[in-house]
Design a protein around this motif. Structure first.
Motif, PDB file in Angstrom:
ATOM      1  N   VAL A  12      31.213  40.431  38.954  1.00  0.00           N
ATOM      2  CA  VAL A  12      31.779  39.812  37.754  1.00  0.00           C
ATOM      3  C   VAL A  12      33.260  39.482  37.965  1.00  0.00           C
ATOM      4  N   ALA A  13      33.950  40.338  38.716  1.00  0.00           N
ATOM      5  CA  ALA A  13      35.368  40.099  38.993  1.00  0.00           C
ATOM      6  C   ALA A  13      35.583  39.027  40.058  1.00  0.00           C
ATOM      7  N   HIS A  14      34.557  38.787  40.876  1.00  0.00           N
ATOM      8  CA  HIS A  14      34.707  37.914  42.042  1.00  0.00           C
ATOM      9  C   HIS A  14      34.197  36.501  41.810  1.00  0.00           C
ATOM     10  N   GLU A  15      33.135  36.345  41.014  1.00  0.00           N
ATOM     11  CA  GLU A  15      32.453  35.061  40.888  1.00  0.00           C
ATOM     12  C   GLU A  15      32.664  34.446  39.512  1.00  0.00           C
ATOM     13  N   PRO A  16      32.436  33.139  39.402  1.00  0.00           N
ATOM     14  CA  PRO A  16      32.502  32.503  38.071  1.00  0.00           C
ATOM     15  C   PRO A  16      31.424  33.079  37.158  1.00  0.00           C
ATOM     16  N   LEU A  17      31.744  33.177  35.890  1.00  0.00           N
ATOM     17  CA  LEU A  17      30.804  33.751  34.924  1.00  0.00           C
ATOM     18  C   LEU A  17      29.866  32.651  34.436  1.00  0.00           C
TER      19      LEU A  17
ATOM     20  N   TYR B 205      38.845  43.224  30.126  1.00  0.00           N
ATOM     21  CA  TYR B 205      39.224  41.804  30.012  1.00  0.00           C
ATOM     22  C   TYR B 205      38.085  40.904  30.493  1.00  0.00           C
ATOM     23  N   LEU B 206      37.437  41.306  31.600  1.00  0.00           N
ATOM     24  CA  LEU B 206      36.322  40.509  32.128  1.00  0.00           C
ATOM     25  C   LEU B 206      35.127  40.527  31.182  1.00  0.00           C
ATOM     26  N   LEU B 207      34.866  41.685  30.548  1.00  0.00           N
ATOM     27  CA  LEU B 207      33.780  41.744  29.558  1.00  0.00           C
ATOM     28  C   LEU B 207      34.097  40.843  28.373  1.00  0.00           C
ATOM     29  N   PHE B 208      35.367  40.801  27.993  1.00  0.00           N
ATOM     30  CA  PHE B 208      35.777  39.910  26.907  1.00  0.00           C
ATOM     31  C   PHE B 208      35.544  38.451  27.312  1.00  0.00           C
TER      32      PHE B 208
ATOM     33  N   GLN C 289      48.515  47.771  50.889  1.00  0.00           N
ATOM     34  CA  GLN C 289      47.445  46.766  50.815  1.00  0.00           C
ATOM     35  C   GLN C 289      46.656  46.904  49.511  1.00  0.00           C
ATOM     36  N   THR C 290      46.399  48.138  49.109  1.00  0.00           N
ATOM     37  CA  THR C 290      45.653  48.379  47.871  1.00  0.00           C
ATOM     38  C   THR C 290      46.450  47.928  46.655  1.00  0.00           C
ATOM     39  N   TYR C 291      47.696  48.381  46.572  1.00  0.00           N
ATOM     40  CA  TYR C 291      48.524  48.026  45.413  1.00  0.00           C
ATOM     41  C   TYR C 291      48.710  46.510  45.298  1.00  0.00           C
ATOM     42  N   GLU C 292      49.108  45.894  46.412  1.00  0.00           N
ATOM     43  CA  GLU C 292      49.383  44.450  46.372  1.00  0.00           C
ATOM     44  C   GLU C 292      48.111  43.647  46.141  1.00  0.00           C
ATOM     45  N   GLY C 293      47.003  44.083  46.772  1.00  0.00           N
ATOM     46  CA  GLY C 293      45.745  43.360  46.603  1.00  0.00           C
ATOM     47  C   GLY C 293      45.252  43.411  45.169  1.00  0.00           C
ATOM     48  N   ILE C 294      45.330  44.602  44.558  1.00  0.00           N
ATOM     49  CA  ILE C 294      44.872  44.728  43.168  1.00  0.00           C
ATOM     50  C   ILE C 294      45.822  43.978  42.235  1.00  0.00           C
ATOM     51  N   ALA C 295      47.123  44.005  42.550  1.00  0.00           N
ATOM     52  CA  ALA C 295      48.094  43.263  41.733  1.00  0.00           C
ATOM     53  C   ALA C 295      47.791  41.763  41.757  1.00  0.00           C
ATOM     54  N   LYS C 296      47.558  41.223  42.940  1.00  0.00           N
ATOM     55  CA  LYS C 296      47.237  39.795  43.046  1.00  0.00           C
ATOM     56  C   LYS C 296      45.883  39.494  42.403  1.00  0.00           C
ATOM     57  N   GLY C 297      44.950  40.427  42.543  1.00  0.00           N
ATOM     58  CA  GLY C 297      43.641  40.234  41.921  1.00  0.00           C
ATOM     59  C   GLY C 297      43.735  40.175  40.411  1.00  0.00           C
ATOM     60  N   LEU C 298      44.584  41.055  39.832  1.00  0.00           N
ATOM     61  CA  LEU C 298      44.787  41.025  38.380  1.00  0.00           C
ATOM     62  C   LEU C 298      45.319  39.665  37.931  1.00  0.00           C
ATOM     63  N   ALA C 299      46.309  39.178  38.668  1.00  0.00           N
ATOM     64  CA  ALA C 299      46.893  37.888  38.305  1.00  0.00           C
ATOM     65  C   ALA C 299      45.864  36.766  38.406  1.00  0.00           C
ATOM     66  N   LYS C 300      45.008  36.857  39.424  1.00  0.00           N
ATOM     67  CA  LYS C 300      43.992  35.817  39.607  1.00  0.00           C
ATOM     68  C   LYS C 300      42.934  35.872  38.499  1.00  0.00           C
ATOM     69  N   VAL C 301      42.528  37.084  38.116  1.00  0.00           N
ATOM     70  CA  VAL C 301      41.560  37.239  37.025  1.00  0.00           C
ATOM     71  C   VAL C 301      42.112  36.636  35.737  1.00  0.00           C
ATOM     72  N   VAL C 302      43.374  36.932  35.442  1.00  0.00           N
ATOM     73  CA  VAL C 302      43.999  36.392  34.226  1.00  0.00           C
ATOM     74  C   VAL C 302      44.037  34.868  34.278  1.00  0.00           C
ATOM     75  N   LYS C 303      44.396  34.337  35.447  1.00  0.00           N
ATOM     76  CA  LYS C 303      44.480  32.887  35.591  1.00  0.00           C
ATOM     77  C   LYS C 303      43.113  32.229  35.430  1.00  0.00           C
ATOM     78  N   ASN C 304      42.075  32.843  36.035  1.00  0.00           N
ATOM     79  CA  ASN C 304      40.727  32.252  36.002  1.00  0.00           C
ATOM     80  C   ASN C 304      40.126  32.248  34.607  1.00  0.00           C
ATOM     81  N   HIS C 305      40.513  33.229  33.780  1.00  0.00           N
ATOM     82  CA  HIS C 305      39.844  33.378  32.485  1.00  0.00           C
ATOM     83  C   HIS C 305      40.776  33.170  31.297  1.00  0.00           C
ATOM     84  N   SER C 306      41.947  32.607  31.569  1.00  0.00           N
ATOM     85  CA  SER C 306      42.893  32.378  30.472  1.00  0.00           C
ATOM     86  C   SER C 306      42.481  31.168  29.651  1.00  0.00           C
TER      87      SER C 306
END
Length: 938
Positions: A595-600, A828-831, A921-938
């Motif tokens: 759900v976090a990786h693919e289009p809904l 946020y993704l469930l929303f 790698q974990t911190y930065e990857g999750i940080a960038k992932g959060l930003a991408k999730v927000v961008k994809n579903h804004s």
């Protein structure tokens, strides 16, 4: 088959055998011009994953009612690949009806039913074959199929004794007695045990042939023990065991247990308080049994441990029944056992159940152990390892201070490095004899971390265990500790590396994959496009896919060779894997990451909805192995496993809660209802469960909260669970109003189906004229009134922001921080999933949902803002952690281990760099992932 046709088809078989499926399809196309052979082409297409084309060909072949062995075999593989197991049974049954005298077709029909667990039909086929071909083998197939039907959970309770009595009548009326074959004899005993006819079973067992069978067959001897125990002949068993131990020198531990059970039978068999006469009689029996065990221990000497272990168990049971006379007896026996077998690796585990010493006994035991430390030879090294383990086990709370634990850790490091000299010349494939000292170091530092809360002790543990792992590359036990420690340190990439180096294979993935995949969505970088953990879930799931075919083949083969004693084990094995808790926990984790990786889109929503609904009806087995993680912590402390769990391990309650969350969300986002779902489903549905809970309507079950579920969730997950319930309840009525009717969906599916080859939808009916309008239909009733969002929804994001700020300002480990972030992102993704239907402006205008859209927008802005703040903070943490200063702090924190040779500054610096880079790698990857999730579903 003619020689010419055989020549034409041979290249197809060769291509299929070599997995050249495209070549097989081309070869089939050439042959098909002259001689139809759609079965082989369908098989090649299934292997190429061209499902729709293979479905069409498969149905064409089935419509012709094939009887040729080659076609039937090919179609069996085709239908199995499509998940249509019921069609396999129907195909063989149809062929057998056409040729009832064909014994091979009858056998294949029986096996087809066996593979799907259709025991009633299997019993009927076997009975028919026995009447036709007069082979006793088919009689026993019928008998055992009836037994298995009786044991099947789907069989009504009242029918079970009827089936067992039928099986008994058949076995009693056979031409040859059951004792002519050990496995047939086993079946006979099994039926008598299930019918509680213990006297009849005893008559068979007391027969000369029955006794000889039990002497040579372990499974028959096992069921004999069970029957005698149920019959209440425990003392008789004890007498037999005494003879076997003393005269036949039998050292099967079960014989010792039989004698122990018989010794205490008069007390243990009743819940009433024992009289003085009974106690006196049992005390006398204890003395006799002690003499037997002592004699066995004397005769065996150093050859076998059974006698001494039996003496320890005897004293333990004597104490538990209040018949103890000498308080120091167990300690003296433990000392005797250690003196003889202290150089064995199993010594610690053997003695563990008997060492709960206190006061003076503990002081004497500790003094005894301290006098046994020696490091002169590999044998004395192993003895010393056991000494240190046993000393640690009995440490009291007063002795577990930070200062004393640090001193112990340094002592363990010293003796570990000293012990490495015994493994200098060993190849990489061998374990270092001193490995257990390194594991003790890890335990001491984890204990220090729990006592002080200082992360530096975890870093010292990681450095020590990395050093040990490099010198003992095959030590999976060291890697198990590192997996746990790296998760605590926020370096999941390193944990995954060590898990992969363990080379976990086959069924081990079911028992061990929880080590790396438990709440894997918390560590995953899937939003950023890194599908490492998603791939790990898929790879770990392979055992479940192969199980459905391989184990079924084992069962059929066991029937063929009449290994009836193996069949029940195979069936239980298959059931435990098919209904594995870990299997479905991994599935939920995969869904969360997907759900976090693919289009809904509809494809994701509909497919996952169907699969999760199948899972929801299962009764699960927990096959996870937590005992495999070494535990040498004191008995007054939690185990190493419990100490290093980042969060409480998810169980059946957690799975149920998350299934409800995602099924409800997918249901609302999907256009499918059960009518449409049934027509679109390709394979067989799973067998329905008999659990009364599952008989309730699905919607009712999804909103029902159970305490077991709540107890299994972390505090953050409890907030998330309540949030999802409120969200679904709020938007559900709007989904129900907007969702197109089934007729419109089926018409759209039929239209798409006409444009490509494949399997036509089952019972497809065209939509009535005017019933569909671009996927939506006019509604007669008014749309539901728009309501403001429940207060719980925006409050959830505020609460998670407060939790995040509190953890950042404190000294919590990365695992706690990332759990908060992952839970907020998931909300946020469930929303986004629940509101994606209402994104098009045409929907908003058509149904006058402008106010609803504004509510969605306000919530989305609020959640996006909080997630962006979390992303910024995590990115900053990532920059700070992998700097030279960060590595220097790691090295300085591990100064306590650098005084020892081998753990020099450069080695610890290397571990520090690797750990801090992984955390970055974990911190930065999750940080960038959060930003991408927000961008994809804004």
């Amino acid at each position: 088959m003619s020689t010419a046709l055989d020549r034409q088809i041979r290249p197809i078989y060769d291509a299929l055998d070599t997995q050249s499926n495209k070549s097989a399809v081309l070869a089939c196309n050439k042959v098909l011009k002259k001689q139809p052979n759609n079965a082989l082409k369908a098989l090649a297409l299934v292997r190429l994953q061209k499902v729709e084309e293979s479905l069409l060909l498969a149905d064409e072949v089935l419509a012709k009612k094939p009887t040729d062995d080659g076609v039937l075999t090919a179609m069996m593989h085709v239908l199995r690949g499509l998940g249509r197991h019921s069609d396999i049974v129907a195909m063989f049954e149809t062929a057998y009806k056409q040729h009832p005298q064909n014994e091979d077709l009858g056998t294949q029909t029986f096996f087809a039913n066996v593979r799907v667990g259709n025991w009633k039909a299997a019993q009927q086929v076997a009975t028919k074959m026995h009447k036709q071909f007069q082979d006793d083998r088919y009689l026993y197939w019928s008998i055992f199929s009836a037994v298995l039907q009786a044991n099947d959970m789907a069989t009504p309770e009242a029918l079970r004794p009827v089936l067992l009595k039928l099986a008994l009548r058949l076995i009693s009326s056979g031409n040859t007695p059951s004792y002519f074959n050990p496995d047939r004899f086993y079946v006979h005993l099994l039926i008598l045990r299930e019918l509680e006819m213990y006297d009849d079973a005893a008559t068979l067992l007391n027969h000369e042939i029955g006794q000889k069978i039990c002497e040579t067959s372990l499974v028959c001897d096992e069921i004999r023990r069970d029957i005698m125990k149920l019959k209440g002949a425990c003392k008789q068993e004890g007498e037999q065991a005494k003879v076997k131990i003393l005269e036949k020198k039998d050292r099967n531990w079960l014989e010792f247990l039989s004698l122990l059970d018989a010794t205490f039978w008069d007390i243990a068999s009743t819940s009433e308080p024992a009289s003085e006469d009974v106690k006196a009689a049992v005390t006398e029996e204890i003395a006799k049994t002690r003499k037997v065990f002592s004699e066995a221990a004397t005769v065996d000497g150093l050859k076998d441990r059974s006698g001494l272990l039996a003496l320890l168990e005897l004293e333990k049971r004597t104490k538990s029944h209040g018949l103890w006379t000498d308080a120091c007896e167990i300690r003296m026996m433990a000392e005797n056992y250690f003196s003889q077998f202290g150089d064995k690796a199993c010594c610690y585990e053997d003695l563990l159940p008997y060492l709960a010493f206190e006061g003076e006994e503990l002081e004497q035991w500790t003094s005894f152990l301290n006098s046994r430390k020696s490091f002169d030879t590999p044998d004395t090294l192993q003895r010393s390892i056991n000494v240190y383990k046993l000393l640690r086990y009995n440490l009291t709370s007063a002795e577990l201070t930070p200062e004393l634990e640090l001193a112990r850790a340094q002592e363990y490091i010293k003796v570990y490095l000293d012990g490495l000299k015994f493994g200098v010349n060993l190849p990489d494939t061998e374990l270092q004899p001193a490995d257990d000292f390194a594991i003790l170091v890890g335990h001491a530092y984890v204990s220090l971390w729990k006592l002080t809360g200082e992360e530096s002790h975890l870093q010292s543990a990681a450095a020590t265990l990395e050093y040990a792992s490099a010198r003992s590359k095959q030590s999976y036990r060291i890697r198990l500790l590192l997996i746990r420690i790296y998760h605590l340190l926020g370096a999941p990439a390193l944990a995954l590396d060590h898990y992969r180096l363990m080379n976990v294979k086959q069924v081990q993935t079911d028992t061990l994959s929880h080590l790396i995949l438990s709440r894997a969505a918390m560590w995953s970088l899937a939003p950023l496009g890194d599908i490492t953990y998603m791939s790990e879930c898929m790879e770990a799931s392979q055992i479940y896919m192969s199980n459905s075919t391989e184990t079924a083949e084992f069962i059929a083969r066991a029937f063929s060779t009449e290994r009836y004693s193996q069949i029940i084990d195979f069936i239980e094995f298959e059931d435990r894997l098919d209904n594995s808790l870990q299997r479905d926990l991994m599935k939920v984790e995969h869904v969360r990451m997907r759900v976090a990786h693919e289009p809904l889109n509809a494809e994701l929503v509909d497919m996952e909805l169907i699969e999760l609904k199948f899972i929801f009806d299962r009764i699960h087995h927990d096959n996870r192995d937590f005992e495999v993680i070494p535990n040498y912590q004191p008995r007054c402390q939690p185990s190493f496993n419990e100490q290093t769990l980042p969060l409480k391990p998810p169980g059946a309650g957690w799975l149920s809660a998350y299934l409800k969350v995602y099924i409800r969300a997918f249901q609302e986002a999907s256009d499918l209802d059960e009518t449409v779902e049934d027509k679109l489903l390709i394979g067989d549905r799973p067998k329905p469960s008999n659990d009364p809970e599952n008989q309730l309507p699905l919607r009712e079950r999804l909103v029902k909260k159970r305490q077991e579920e709540i107890d299994d969730l972390s505090e953050d997950e409890k907030l998330f669970y309540e949030y999802t319930l409120a969200l679904s309840e709020w938007v559900g009525p709007y989904h129900d109003y907007v969702r197109p009717p089934p007729s419109a969906l089926l018409a759209e599916a039929a239209k798409s189906n006409d444009l490509k080859p494949g399997h036509p939808l089952k019972s497809m009916a065209a939509a009535a004229n005017g019933s569909a309008t671009n996927g939506h239909s006019k509604k007669d009733e008014e749309p539901p009134a728009v309501k403001e969002s429940p207060e719980l929804i925006p409050k959830f994001f505020d609460d998670m922001k407060s939790r995040f700020d509190a953890v950042i300002s404190g000294t919590a480990l990365p695992s706690e921080l990332l759990h908060i972030v992952a839970t907020t992102q998931e909300a946020y993704l469930l929303f986004a999933l629940e509101t994606v239907r209402f994104k098009p402006n045409s929907i908003i205008k058509q149904y006058k949902f402008g106010q609803l859209a504004q509510s969605f927008k306000d919530l989305r802005v609020k959640a996006s803002s909080i997630l962006n703040e979390m992303s910024t903070v995590l990115a900053k943490l990532g920059e700070e952690v992998a700097t030279p200063d960060g590595r220097k702090a790691f090295v300085q924190a591990s100064s306590s281990i650098q005084d020892s040779s081998g753990f020099d500054h450069d080695f610890v610096l290397g571990v520090a760099k690797k750990t801090t880079d992984a955390r970055k790698q974990t911190y930065e990857g999750i940080a960038k992932g959060l930003a991408k999730v927000v961008k994809n579903h804004s």
